[in-house]
Design a protein around this motif. Structure first.
Motif, mmCIF file in Angstrom:
data_model
loop_
_atom_site.group_PDB
_atom_site.id
_atom_site.type_symbol
_atom_site.label_atom_id
_atom_site.label_comp_id
_atom_site.label_asym_id
_atom_site.label_seq_id
_atom_site.Cartn_x
_atom_site.Cartn_y
_atom_site.Cartn_z
ATOM 1 N N ARG A 2 15.506 111.375 14.574
ATOM 2 C CA ARG A 2 15.060 111.016 12.996
ATOM 3 C C ARG A 2 15.491 112.042 11.970
ATOM 4 N N GLU A 3 15.205 113.377 12.226
ATOM 5 C CA GLU A 3 15.482 114.476 11.476
ATOM 6 C C GLU A 3 17.124 114.544 11.193
ATOM 7 N N PRO A 4 17.935 114.666 12.057
ATOM 8 C CA PRO A 4 19.314 114.704 12.050
ATOM 9 C C PRO A 4 19.913 113.636 11.486
ATOM 10 N N LEU A 5 19.393 112.291 11.523
ATOM 11 C CA LEU A 5 19.881 111.163 10.933
ATOM 12 C C LEU A 5 19.705 111.093 9.415
ATOM 13 N N ALA A 6 18.272 111.687 9.090
ATOM 14 C CA ALA A 6 17.832 111.983 7.862
ATOM 15 C C ALA A 6 18.729 112.790 6.705
ATOM 16 N N ALA A 7 18.908 113.838 7.852
ATOM 17 C CA ALA A 7 19.922 114.951 7.153
ATOM 18 C C ALA A 7 21.313 114.384 6.654
ATOM 19 N N ALA A 8 21.787 113.803 7.779
ATOM 20 C CA ALA A 8 23.142 113.250 7.599
ATOM 21 C C ALA A 8 23.232 112.021 6.518
ATOM 22 N N PHE A 9 22.329 111.429 6.434
ATOM 23 C CA PHE A 9 22.205 110.383 5.392
ATOM 24 C C PHE A 9 21.928 111.208 3.911
ATOM 25 N N ALA A 10 21.407 112.214 3.847
ATOM 26 C CA ALA A 10 21.284 112.932 2.617
ATOM 27 C C ALA A 10 22.533 113.512 2.441
ATOM 28 N N ARG A 11 23.074 114.273 3.430
ATOM 29 C CA ARG A 11 24.819 114.843 3.066
ATOM 30 C C ARG A 11 25.774 113.888 2.361
ATOM 31 N N VAL A 12 25.635 112.461 3.022
ATOM 32 C CA VAL A 12 26.722 111.648 2.573
ATOM 33 C C VAL A 12 26.394 111.012 1.244
ATOM 34 N N LEU A 13 25.055 110.707 1.103
ATOM 35 C CA LEU A 13 24.741 110.171 -0.103
ATOM 36 C C LEU A 13 24.671 111.311 -1.344
ATOM 37 N N GLY A 14 24.370 112.476 -0.782
ATOM 38 C CA GLY A 14 24.442 113.569 -1.759
ATOM 39 C C GLY A 14 25.776 114.001 -2.329
ATOM 40 N N ASP A 15 26.873 113.623 -1.797
ATOM 41 C CA ASP A 15 28.342 114.120 -2.270
ATOM 42 C C ASP A 15 28.706 112.854 -2.879
ATOM 43 N N PRO A 16 28.900 112.815 -4.170
ATOM 44 C CA PRO A 16 29.273 111.706 -4.935
ATOM 45 C C PRO A 16 30.490 111.007 -4.453
ATOM 46 N N ALA A 17 31.489 111.853 -4.007
ATOM 47 C CA ALA A 17 32.936 111.153 -3.458
ATOM 48 C C ALA A 17 32.659 110.464 -2.326
ATOM 49 N N ARG A 18 31.984 111.107 -1.259
ATOM 50 C CA ARG A 18 31.582 110.461 0.113
ATOM 51 C C ARG A 18 30.602 109.188 -0.402
ATOM 52 N N ALA A 19 29.603 109.445 -1.151
ATOM 53 C CA ALA A 19 28.642 108.334 -1.383
ATOM 54 C C ALA A 19 29.623 107.027 -2.061
ATOM 55 N N ALA A 20 30.576 107.374 -2.975
ATOM 56 C CA ALA A 20 31.272 106.128 -3.288
ATOM 57 C C ALA A 20 32.008 105.285 -2.202
ATOM 58 N N ALA A 21 32.715 106.372 -1.131
ATOM 59 C CA ALA A 21 33.312 105.649 -0.089
ATOM 60 C C ALA A 21 32.351 105.120 0.947
ATOM 61 N N ALA A 22 31.269 105.618 0.935
ATOM 62 C CA ALA A 22 30.006 105.046 1.923
ATOM 63 C C ALA A 22 29.483 103.802 1.613
ATOM 64 N N LEU A 23 29.502 103.402 0.107
ATOM 65 C CA LEU A 23 28.777 102.382 -0.365
ATOM 66 C C LEU A 23 29.778 101.195 -0.626
ATOM 67 N N GLN A 24 30.993 101.536 -0.478
ATOM 68 C CA GLN A 24 32.150 100.559 -1.032
ATOM 69 C C GLN A 24 32.570 99.695 0.174
ATOM 70 N N TYR A 25 33.493 98.720 0.064
ATOM 71 C CA TYR A 25 34.058 97.772 0.992
ATOM 72 C C TYR A 25 34.887 98.929 1.910
ATOM 73 N N SER A 26 35.229 98.665 2.856
ATOM 74 C CA SER A 26 36.389 99.430 3.568
ATOM 75 C C SER A 26 37.000 98.497 4.563
ATOM 76 N N VAL A 27 37.728 99.380 5.459
ATOM 77 C CA VAL A 27 38.798 98.608 6.234
ATOM 78 C C VAL A 27 38.016 98.047 7.596
ATOM 79 N N SER A 28 38.447 96.795 8.074
ATOM 80 C CA SER A 28 37.967 96.220 9.195
ATOM 81 C C SER A 28 37.875 97.043 10.401
ATOM 82 N N GLU A 29 39.057 97.800 10.584
ATOM 83 C CA GLU A 29 38.937 98.535 11.992
ATOM 84 C C GLU A 29 37.885 99.661 12.050
ATOM 85 N N GLY A 30 37.363 99.997 11.051
ATOM 86 C CA GLY A 30 36.291 101.089 11.023
ATOM 87 C C GLY A 30 36.745 102.415 10.359
ATOM 88 N N TYR A 31 35.758 103.170 10.275
ATOM 89 C CA TYR A 31 35.956 104.501 9.706
ATOM 90 C C TYR A 31 36.768 105.376 10.397
#
Length: 402
Positions: A48-77
């Motif tokens: 749980r703690e590593p997952l929570a920290a990873a979510f915080a890192r991704v969503l805490g970075d505006p550029a990464r958050a924008a990519a994480a919350l947007q449509y993306s390619v079907s093949e995967g990240y």
């Protein structure tokens, strides 16, 4: 009179049925039930703690958050697919990110492969018993099931397709199979590939429990062996289905398929039509967490589940009456119990819940033709050793009175 909605459905809808296991999971809400039913990970072991920290890192970075919350390619990240290509290389599978599709759990990969390969009446080879979820994924495409022969059998070499054409693929879970817990040795794996070559069919390799080995030596995957035979993954006839659900956490629903690029390209088109892509936020978080801790976390969960498996095996040896047998798995989450032929697992479950307050999965659901009823699947993943001892003792008392 209630409206009959069935006339609006396609004929294949008649082949869709509720999972006995999903229904049995409802029993987990009853605190006095000892459940060996759901083969699900222990939430106490989730990182749980590593997952929570990873979510915080991704969503805490505006550029990464924008990519994480947007449509993306079907093949995967892409970074996750690159990491998975390296992970698969560690398993002896040389591949590139273009050989990998990210799916919503390996279950979605099974559904997509059924959609890609199965036409009404097409043959599909499955073990008897086999994973219920695979049968559910394939059923609505209206296959004709045949039993996957063991390495000693040449039945299908001589008479394949007697029911209407050669099979389209074989579905195999080589490691710690759900429901039996059994593992194919090297000879049996070679026999599967020999059969696939003789009949010119695909092999779907379900590797959901690949990292949950407690004893013995790791065997090479079917995909590794197929690549060694073919010389390159784009010539190999195996599709490998992996998942993080058992090794990290199931809720993010991150699985993957590895195969020849022409197969992956078709699966990508199915993915586009189905859900466009798996959740990018979840993929980005899973990439960070898997890269950080998949190996140390696997050591932790293997230690916990090994202790529970051992506790169940000891309890079965103490409490089962004569005439009852069971598998002794080297890994995974399941033990398969064979009862005397006159006993019906589904009827026994009714009594078990009512009289002994224990639950398990009757074995009938794991047979494509539902022809064998004197089996039970027991999962040891959720119960501690003391609870396992108590539950198996109750089951033994019930069987002695049956």
């Amino acid at each position: 009179m209630p409206r009959d909605w069935s006339r609006h459905f396609a004929p294949r809808a008649a082949r869709m049925g509720a999972s006995e296991i999903r229904e049995l999971l409802k029993l987990l809400d009853q605190p006095d039930i000892i459940s060996f039913a759901g083969g699900i990970p222990d939430p106490a072991l989730f990182p749980r703690e590593p997952l929570a920290a990873a979510f915080a890192r991704v969503l805490g970075d505006p550029a990464r958050a924008a990519a994480a919350l947007q449509y993306s390619v079907s093949e995967g990240y892409r970074p996750l697919r690159e990491w998975l290509a390296n992970y698969m290389a560690g398993l002896g599978v040389a591949c590139t990110p273009d050989n990998i599709l990210i799916t919503n759990g390996s279950q979605q990969a099974l559904d997509f492969l059924g959609k890609l390969c199965i036409g009404p009446g097409d043959g599909v080879l499955v073990a008897a018993p086999t994973y219920l979820g695979a049968l559910q994924a394939f059923n609505c495409y209206e296959p004709r099931y045949e039993t996957l022969p063991g390495p000693e059998s040449n039945r299908l070499h001589a008479g394949a397709g007697e029911g209407g054409g050669a099979p389209k693929f074989a579905y195999v879970m080589p490691e710690f199979q759900n429901p039996t817990g059994t593992t194919l040795d090297r000879r049996a794996r070679a026999a599967v590939l020999d059969l696939a070559e003789a009949l010119d069919l695909l092999v779907i390799e379900d590797a959901a429990y690949e990292k949950l080995r407690y004893d013995g030596e790791r065997e090479p995957s079917l995909l590794q062996l197929a690549i060694e035979r073919a010389g390159h993954i784009d010539e190999a006839r195996v599709v490998y289905c992996g998942t993080f659900s058992k090794t990290i956490v199931p809720a993010l629903r991150i699985g993957w398929a590895v195969a020849a690029r022409p197969i992956i390209q078709k699966l990508v088109l199915i993915k586009q039509a189905s859900d466009l892509h798996s959740a990018t936020l979840n993929q980005m978080v899973m990439h960070e967490v898997a890269a950080e801790l998949i190996e140390p976390h696997a050591l932790e969960i293997r230690a916990a589940y090994r202790a529970r498996r051992d506790a169940m095996l000891r309890a079965l040896a103490r409490h089962m009456p004569p005439g009852v047998d069971w598998t002794r798995p080297e890994g995974g989450m399941f033990i398969w119990v064979t009862l005397p032929v006159h006993l019906d697992g589904a009827r026994l479950l009714e009594r078990a819940v009512r009289e002994a307050r224990i639950a398990f999965v009757p074995g009938e659901a794991f047979f494509a033709d539902r022809s064998r009823r004197n089996h039970l699947r027991l999962s040891f993943s959720l119960a501690d050793p003391a609870t396992i001892e108590e539950g198996i003792e109750r089951l033994g008392r019930l069987l002695r009175a049956a």
